[in-house]
Design a protein around this motif. Structure first.
Motif, PDB file in Angstrom:
ATOM      1  N   ALA A   1       2.399 -11.027   3.661  1.00  0.00           N
ATOM      2  CA  ALA A   1       2.722  -9.832   4.442  1.00  0.00           C
ATOM      3  C   ALA A   1       2.226  -8.600   3.688  1.00  0.00           C
ATOM      4  CB  ALA A   1       4.225  -9.724   4.689  1.00  0.00           C
ATOM      5  N   THR A   2       1.784  -7.617   4.451  1.00  0.00           N
ATOM      6  CA  THR A   2       1.309  -6.347   3.886  1.00  0.00           C
ATOM      7  C   THR A   2       2.194  -5.226   4.393  1.00  0.00           C
ATOM      8  OG1 THR A   2      -0.972  -7.134   3.792  1.00  0.00           O
ATOM      9  CG2 THR A   2      -0.646  -4.749   3.746  1.00  0.00           C
ATOM     10  N   PHE A   3       2.618  -4.367   3.472  1.00  0.00           N
ATOM     11  CA  PHE A   3       3.467  -3.223   3.794  1.00  0.00           C
ATOM     12  C   PHE A   3       2.741  -1.948   3.391  1.00  0.00           C
ATOM     13  CE2 PHE A   3       6.146  -6.812   2.900  1.00  0.00           C
ATOM     14  CZ  PHE A   3       7.047  -6.798   3.947  1.00  0.00           C
ATOM     15  N   SER A   4       2.828  -0.948   4.239  1.00  0.00           N
ATOM     16  CA  SER A   4       2.252   0.366   3.929  1.00  0.00           C
ATOM     17  C   SER A   4       3.353   1.412   4.039  1.00  0.00           C
ATOM     18  CB  SER A   4       1.120   0.696   4.901  1.00  0.00           C
ATOM     19  OG  SER A   4       0.056  -0.223   4.742  1.00  0.00           O
ATOM     20  N   PHE A   5       3.414   2.281   3.024  1.00  0.00           N
ATOM     21  CA  PHE A   5       4.441   3.321   2.926  1.00  0.00           C
ATOM     22  C   PHE A   5       3.819   4.615   2.434  1.00  0.00           C
ATOM     23  CE2 PHE A   5       6.622  -0.564   1.543  1.00  0.00           C
ATOM     24  CZ  PHE A   5       7.856  -0.494   2.160  1.00  0.00           C
ATOM     25  N   LYS A   6       4.492   5.709   2.684  1.00  0.00           N
ATOM     26  CA  LYS A   6       4.269   6.919   1.904  1.00  0.00           C
ATOM     27  C   LYS A   6       5.131   6.735   0.654  1.00  0.00           C
ATOM     28  CE  LYS A   6       5.509   9.913   4.867  1.00  0.00           C
ATOM     29  NZ  LYS A   6       5.917  11.138   5.541  1.00  0.00           N
ATOM     30  N   ASP A   7       4.752   7.373  -0.420  1.00  0.00           N
ATOM     31  CA  ASP A   7       5.432   7.218  -1.704  1.00  0.00           C
ATOM     32  C   ASP A   7       6.944   7.445  -1.588  1.00  0.00           C
ATOM     33  OD1 ASP A   7       5.372   6.708  -4.510  1.00  0.00           O
ATOM     34  OD2 ASP A   7       5.469   8.848  -4.891  1.00  0.00           O
ATOM     35  N   ASP A   8       7.353   8.525  -0.959  1.00  0.00           N
ATOM     36  CA  ASP A   8       8.781   8.846  -0.854  1.00  0.00           C
ATOM     37  C   ASP A   8       9.538   7.781  -0.054  1.00  0.00           C
ATOM     38  OD1 ASP A   8       8.326  11.129  -2.304  1.00  0.00           O
ATOM     39  OD2 ASP A   8       8.334  12.465  -0.575  1.00  0.00           O
ATOM     40  N   ASP A   9       8.920   7.268   1.004  1.00  0.00           N
ATOM     41  CA  ASP A   9       9.580   6.246   1.817  1.00  0.00           C
ATOM     42  C   ASP A   9       9.692   4.921   1.062  1.00  0.00           C
ATOM     43  OD1 ASP A   9       9.961   7.976   3.983  1.00  0.00           O
ATOM     44  OD2 ASP A   9       7.971   7.532   4.784  1.00  0.00           O
ATOM     45  N   PHE A  10       8.683   4.607   0.238  1.00  0.00           N
ATOM     46  CA  PHE A  10       8.767   3.404  -0.593  1.00  0.00           C
ATOM     47  C   PHE A  10       9.970   3.490  -1.522  1.00  0.00           C
ATOM     48  CE2 PHE A  10       7.943   1.265  -4.621  1.00  0.00           C
ATOM     49  CZ  PHE A  10       7.815  -0.046  -4.178  1.00  0.00           C
TER      50      PHE A  10
ATOM     51  N   ASN B   1       0.867  -1.174   0.000  1.00  0.00           N
ATOM     52  CA  ASN B   1       0.000   0.000   0.000  1.00  0.00           C
ATOM     53  C   ASN B   1       0.907   1.228   0.000  1.00  0.00           C
ATOM     54  OD1 ASN B   1      -2.221  -1.731   0.372  1.00  0.00           O
ATOM     55  ND2 ASN B   1      -1.953  -1.680   2.571  1.00  0.00           N
ATOM     56  N   VAL B   2       0.732   2.088  -1.004  1.00  0.00           N
ATOM     57  CA  VAL B   2       1.555   3.287  -1.108  1.00  0.00           C
ATOM     58  C   VAL B   2       0.629   4.500  -1.153  1.00  0.00           C
ATOM     59  CG1 VAL B   2       3.302   4.505  -2.449  1.00  0.00           C
ATOM     60  CG2 VAL B   2       3.343   2.016  -2.346  1.00  0.00           C
ATOM     61  N   ALA B   3       0.873   5.421  -0.223  1.00  0.00           N
ATOM     62  CA  ALA B   3       0.067   6.640  -0.127  1.00  0.00           C
ATOM     63  C   ALA B   3       0.911   7.839  -0.535  1.00  0.00           C
ATOM     64  CB  ALA B   3      -0.426   6.825   1.303  1.00  0.00           C
ATOM     65  N   PRO B   4       0.317   8.830  -1.186  1.00  0.00           N
ATOM     66  CA  PRO B   4       1.105   9.988  -1.621  1.00  0.00           C
ATOM     67  C   PRO B   4       1.674  10.812  -0.465  1.00  0.00           C
ATOM     68  CG  PRO B   4      -1.203  10.238  -2.250  1.00  0.00           C
ATOM     69  CD  PRO B   4      -1.058   8.900  -1.620  1.00  0.00           C
ATOM     70  N   LYS B   5       0.893  11.011   0.602  1.00  0.00           N
ATOM     71  CA  LYS B   5       1.372  11.888   1.672  1.00  0.00           C
ATOM     72  C   LYS B   5       1.183  11.325   3.067  1.00  0.00           C
ATOM     73  CE  LYS B   5       0.543  15.946  -1.067  1.00  0.00           C
ATOM     74  NZ  LYS B   5       1.430  16.975  -1.244  1.00  0.00           N
ATOM     75  N   LYS B   6       0.089  10.606   3.323  1.00  0.00           N
ATOM     76  CA  LYS B   6      -0.209  10.123   4.667  1.00  0.00           C
ATOM     77  C   LYS B   6      -0.740   8.695   4.590  1.00  0.00           C
ATOM     78  CE  LYS B   6      -2.652  11.350   8.864  1.00  0.00           C
ATOM     79  NZ  LYS B   6      -3.583  12.253   9.528  1.00  0.00           N
ATOM     80  N   LEU B   7      -0.175   7.809   5.407  1.00  0.00           N
ATOM     81  CA  LEU B   7      -0.611   6.413   5.413  1.00  0.00           C
ATOM     82  C   LEU B   7      -2.108   6.333   5.685  1.00  0.00           C
ATOM     83  CD1 LEU B   7       2.261   4.641   7.361  1.00  0.00           C
ATOM     84  CD2 LEU B   7       1.896   4.749   4.911  1.00  0.00           C
ATOM     85  N   GLY B   8      -2.765   5.467   4.910  1.00  0.00           N
ATOM     86  CA  GLY B   8      -4.193   5.264   5.096  1.00  0.00           C
ATOM     87  C   GLY B   8      -5.077   6.161   4.252  1.00  0.00           C
ATOM     88  N   PHE B   9      -4.494   7.125   3.557  1.00  0.00           N
ATOM     89  CA  PHE B   9      -5.275   8.057   2.752  1.00  0.00           C
ATOM     90  C   PHE B   9      -4.815   8.008   1.300  1.00  0.00           C
ATOM     91  CE2 PHE B   9      -5.442   9.633   7.047  1.00  0.00           C
ATOM     92  CZ  PHE B   9      -6.785   9.916   7.219  1.00  0.00           C
ATOM     93  N   GLU B  10      -5.770   7.808   0.399  1.00  0.00           N
ATOM     94  CA  GLU B  10      -5.507   7.792  -1.046  1.00  0.00           C
ATOM     95  C   GLU B  10      -4.436   6.771  -1.417  1.00  0.00           C
ATOM     96  OE1 GLU B  10      -4.768  11.743  -2.522  1.00  0.00           O
ATOM     97  OE2 GLU B  10      -6.433  12.575  -1.379  1.00  0.00           O
ATOM     98  N   GLU B  11      -4.440   5.635  -0.750  1.00  0.00           N
ATOM     99  CA  GLU B  11      -3.431   4.605  -1.025  1.00  0.00           C
ATOM    100  C   GLU B  11      -3.713   3.881  -2.334  1.00  0.00           C
ATOM    101  OE1 GLU B  11      -2.031   3.141   3.382  1.00  0.00           O
ATOM    102  OE2 GLU B  11      -3.622   2.042   2.417  1.00  0.00           O
ATOM    103  N   VAL B  12      -2.655   3.514  -3.006  1.00  0.00           N
ATOM    104  CA  VAL B  12      -2.723   2.617  -4.149  1.00  0.00           C
ATOM    105  C   VAL B  12      -2.276   1.256  -3.626  1.00  0.00           C
ATOM    106  CG1 VAL B  12      -1.709   2.038  -6.377  1.00  0.00           C
ATOM    107  CG2 VAL B  12      -2.285   4.408  -5.854  1.00  0.00           C
TER     108      VAL B  12
END
Length: 107
Positions: free
Chosen positions: A56-65, A29-40
């Protein structure tokens, strides 16, 4: 979002070798600015099968990914600092290392 170049890489010969080596299914899950919002959400099948269960599931902000994918941020540091969230199998998550990503090319 930056995750798409990695998905294209998985269709190459190098990507097929990863599939044989890793044998897991990841949800990213990759979000543009904040985890949990507008994720792809993308499913990365490194198991050669139908995605029926995510290991396993990973969640990142775009820049951190991008930082993790390019080796500029260690995944363990990303997890400890909160830049990456993990759900699911921790043993599967430990195989999520920068060497599963393609090396950045110079344009």
């Amino acid at each position: 979002m930056h995750i798409y170049w990695w998905l294209v890489h998985l269709s190459t010969d190098a990507g097929k070798e990863l599939t044989e080596k890793i044998g897991l299914v990841y949800q990213i899950n990759v979000a543009p600015k904040k985890l949990g919002f507008e994720e792809v959400t993308c499913f990365v099948d490194l198991k050669k099968g139908e995605v029926t269960k995510v290991d396993a599931t990973f969640s990142f902000k775009d820049d951190d990914f991008v930082k993790v994918a390019t080796g500029k941020m260690n995944p363990k540091i990303a997890f400890i600092s909160g830049a990456m969230k993990i759900k699911g199998s921790l043993s599967a998550a430990q195989k999520f290392t920068p060497d599963i990503f393609p090396k950045p090319s110079k344009l």
